[in-house]
Design a protein around this motif. Structure first.
Motif, PDB file in Angstrom:
ATOM      1  N   SER A  42      10.717  15.589 -91.292  1.00  0.00           N
ATOM      2  CA  SER A  42      10.215  16.969 -91.301  1.00  0.00           C
ATOM      3  C   SER A  42       8.696  16.952 -91.297  1.00  0.00           C
ATOM      4  CB  SER A  42      10.732  17.731 -92.519  1.00  0.00           C
ATOM      5  OG  SER A  42       9.998  17.404 -93.667  1.00  0.00           O
ATOM      6  N   PRO A  43       8.077  17.995 -90.722  1.00  0.00           N
ATOM      7  CA  PRO A  43       6.601  18.026 -90.668  1.00  0.00           C
ATOM      8  C   PRO A  43       5.951  18.155 -92.031  1.00  0.00           C
ATOM      9  CG  PRO A  43       7.552  20.092 -89.877  1.00  0.00           C
ATOM     10  CD  PRO A  43       8.690  19.132 -90.034  1.00  0.00           C
ATOM     11  N   GLU A  44       6.723  18.564 -93.052  1.00  0.00           N
ATOM     12  CA  GLU A  44       6.161  18.711 -94.394  1.00  0.00           C
ATOM     13  C   GLU A  44       5.987  17.373 -95.112  1.00  0.00           C
ATOM     14  OE1 GLU A  44       8.855  20.523 -93.377  1.00  0.00           O
ATOM     15  OE2 GLU A  44       7.654  22.309 -92.895  1.00  0.00           O
ATOM     16  N   GLN A  45       6.625  16.331 -94.601  1.00  0.00           N
ATOM     17  CA  GLN A  45       6.559  15.046 -95.275  1.00  0.00           C
ATOM     18  C   GLN A  45       5.166  14.418 -95.161  1.00  0.00           C
ATOM     19  OE1 GLN A  45       9.928  13.049 -93.353  1.00  0.00           O
ATOM     20  NE2 GLN A  45      10.928  12.966 -95.347  1.00  0.00           N
ATOM     21  N   ARG A  46       4.817  13.631 -96.168  1.00  0.00           N
ATOM     22  CA  ARG A  46       3.552  12.927 -96.207  1.00  0.00           C
ATOM     23  C   ARG A  46       3.798  11.422 -96.153  1.00  0.00           C
ATOM     24  NH1 ARG A  46       2.429  17.254 -95.190  1.00  0.00           N
ATOM     25  NH2 ARG A  46       1.055  18.756 -96.233  1.00  0.00           N
ATOM     26  N   ALA A  47       2.878  10.705 -95.534  1.00  0.00           N
ATOM     27  CA  ALA A  47       2.979   9.245 -95.467  1.00  0.00           C
ATOM     28  C   ALA A  47       2.370   8.643 -96.728  1.00  0.00           C
ATOM     29  CB  ALA A  47       2.273   8.725 -94.230  1.00  0.00           C
ATOM     30  N   VAL A  48       3.153   7.855 -97.434  1.00  0.00           N
ATOM     31  CA  VAL A  48       2.688   7.158 -98.630  1.00  0.00           C
ATOM     32  C   VAL A  48       2.594   5.667 -98.296  1.00  0.00           C
ATOM     33  CG1 VAL A  48       3.205   6.565-101.021  1.00  0.00           C
ATOM     34  CG2 VAL A  48       3.719   8.859-100.173  1.00  0.00           C
ATOM     35  N   ARG A  49       1.460   5.089 -98.570  1.00  0.00           N
ATOM     36  CA  ARG A  49       1.223   3.684 -98.235  1.00  0.00           C
ATOM     37  C   ARG A  49       1.031   2.879 -99.518  1.00  0.00           C
ATOM     38  NH1 ARG A  49      -2.241   4.722 -94.843  1.00  0.00           N
ATOM     39  NH2 ARG A  49      -4.124   4.494 -96.131  1.00  0.00           N
ATOM     40  N   PHE A  50       1.738   1.759 -99.623  1.00  0.00           N
ATOM     41  CA  PHE A  50       1.592   0.893-100.795  1.00  0.00           C
ATOM     42  C   PHE A  50       1.682  -0.562-100.367  1.00  0.00           C
ATOM     43  CE2 PHE A  50       5.916   2.447-100.447  1.00  0.00           C
ATOM     44  CZ  PHE A  50       6.707   1.322-100.592  1.00  0.00           C
ATOM     45  N   VAL A  51       1.109  -1.425-101.197  1.00  0.00           N
ATOM     46  CA  VAL A  51       1.004  -2.851-100.886  1.00  0.00           C
ATOM     47  C   VAL A  51       1.726  -3.654-101.959  1.00  0.00           C
ATOM     48  CG1 VAL A  51      -0.594  -4.808-100.673  1.00  0.00           C
ATOM     49  CG2 VAL A  51      -1.180  -2.598 -99.651  1.00  0.00           C
TER      50      VAL A  51
END
Length: 286
Positions: A42-51
């Motif tokens: 969905s366009p409301e989703q956000r990308a979360v980045r983790f290492v």
């Protein structure tokens, strides 16, 4: 020079070259791998980045470790996860604290224990304090909710399967409401002791039977070093707690989605062959 002597010399030279690579080159050839956890729906989703940083087995902070820290800082992830075996000797805390000091303290993190922190007699209170000073929270059978742009990521950390006392019922039985759930467990064999009600049970159940848990978005493990030494894709030796897992993704039906990192350091002998060190970067849509 006759043919037999030539073949013997060529074979010896090849063996020496492979030994040199396994001892001097590959253990320092860190790969930055990138992974997509799920698809955007969905366009409301956000990308979360983790290492994920795992199995440092840190003996000294060298050029390789400074390069790793610089790469992680450039990525600017939302958070870090340390999945165990960062320290493997009682006097290793100052060295590990030196490495943590290379990381951007503005980036929070979450950590768990591995088998070596237990078996080597590392001061666990001191380790927790070192993590705290670096803005990292050590989770021992605990869960934290990490906020990201209005979303909540539940990060659950189990104690080590081999050296500790993982309390799956306590940790996963009461997971807080969140937009995604990460499970940190040093030993990948822990996966075989979990079962999501939405999935069919494994055909062969381990003893004890798997614990029913709510949906886990992703489980992260280390421990295996990817085999550390691989011969044509075969890892002749794996530590207890590896189970049927060596490295990479496991998304087969009936189990929690799992990624097993090859980690950074080495144990027993300081060599790697066919399994270069790894720092894994994940992107997850929530």
């Amino acid at each position: 020079m006759n043919r037999r002597r030539f073949v013997a010399l060529a074979g010896g030279a090849a063996a020496a070259a492979l030994a040199a690579d396994a001892w001097l080159v590959e253990p320092r050839r860190v790969q930055l791998t990138r992974h997509q956890v799920n698809a955007r729906t969905s366009p409301e989703q956000r990308a979360v980045r983790f290492v994920q940083i795992t199995d440092l087995h840190l003996q000294e902070v060298g050029r390789m470790h400074r390069r790793i820290a610089a790469q992680v800082n450039r990525i600017r992830p939302h958070f870090l996860v340390f999945t165990g075996d960062s320290v493997d000797r009682p006097d290793g805390l100052p060295t590990f604290a030196e490495f943590l000091g290379l990381l951007d303290r503005r980036t929070p993190g979450y950590a768990i224990l591995g088998n070596w922190e237990h078996s080597a007699g590392v001061d666990l209170d001191g380790l927790a304090a070192a993590y705290r000073r670096a803005n990292v929270r050590l989770l021992v059978n605990e869960t934290a909710v990490h906020p990201v742009e209005g979303r909540g990521i539940a990060v659950a950390g189990l104690d080590d399967l081999v050296g500790g006392r993982p309390d799956v019922g306590r940790v996963l039985g009461g997971l807080p409401a969140a937009d995604a759930h990460l499970l940190l467990a040093h030993c990948p064999e822990q996966r075989d002791r979990l079962w999501m009600p939405s999935q069919p049970k494994l055909a062969t159940l381990p003893d004890p039977p798997p614990v029913s848990v709510p949906r886990i978005t992703l489980m992260l493990s280390g421990h295996t070093h990817g085999g550390q030494v691989n011969l044509l894709g075969w890892a002749p030796m794996l530590p207890r707690g590896s189970g049927r897992y060596v490295r990479g993704w496991f998304r087969d039906a009936g189990g929690v989605p799992l990624y097993v990192s090859r980690g950074i350091g080495t144990t027993v002998v300081p060599v790697r062959f066919g399994s270069p060190p790894e720092v894994a970067v994940f992107t997850m849509w929530v």
